[in-house]
Scaffold this motif. Sequence first.
Motif, PDB file in Angstrom:
ATOM      1  N   GLN A 128       3.412   6.091  -5.364  1.00 34.85           N
ATOM      2  CA  GLN A 128       3.225   6.311  -6.799  1.00 34.85           C
ATOM      3  C   GLN A 128       2.113   7.317  -7.063  1.00 34.85           C
ATOM      4  N   GLU A 129       1.029   7.198  -6.325  1.00 30.65           N
ATOM      5  CA  GLU A 129      -0.073   8.148  -6.471  1.00 30.65           C
ATOM      6  C   GLU A 129       0.389   9.551  -6.086  1.00 30.65           C
ATOM      7  N   GLN A 175       2.006   1.881  -3.498  1.00 35.67           N
ATOM      8  CA  GLN A 175       0.901   2.428  -4.282  1.00 35.67           C
ATOM      9  C   GLN A 175       0.653   3.890  -3.911  1.00 35.67           C
ATOM     10  N   GLU A 184       0.832  -1.197   0.000  1.00 37.10           N
ATOM     11  CA  GLU A 184       0.000   0.000   0.000  1.00 37.10           C
ATOM     12  C   GLU A 184       0.875   1.258   0.000  1.00 37.10           C
TER      13      GLU A 184
END
Length: 77
Positions: free
Chosen positions: A38-39, A35, A32
């Motif tokens: 990256q976001e 992720q 997570e």
Amino acid sequence: MATNKEYTFEEAMEQLETIVNKLEEGDVPLEEAIQQFQEGMTLSKFCHDRLQHIEKQMETILREDGTVEPFSVQEEE
């Protein structure tokens, strides 16, 4: 960040701040966290690009009077 959703600059900054706070807490599982990172990078690039676009618009707006001088801020001494 869903790539299909259009964010305003303010929405993107708020979302980026939320991600940074979540990652700083350190309680996010590795997958997570990757992720979210990256976001966050996508949001950061979006905000940077928007700011650059606005700077170019400001130059154009300021040059409509016919002058070709670059916009600069003079600081008080």
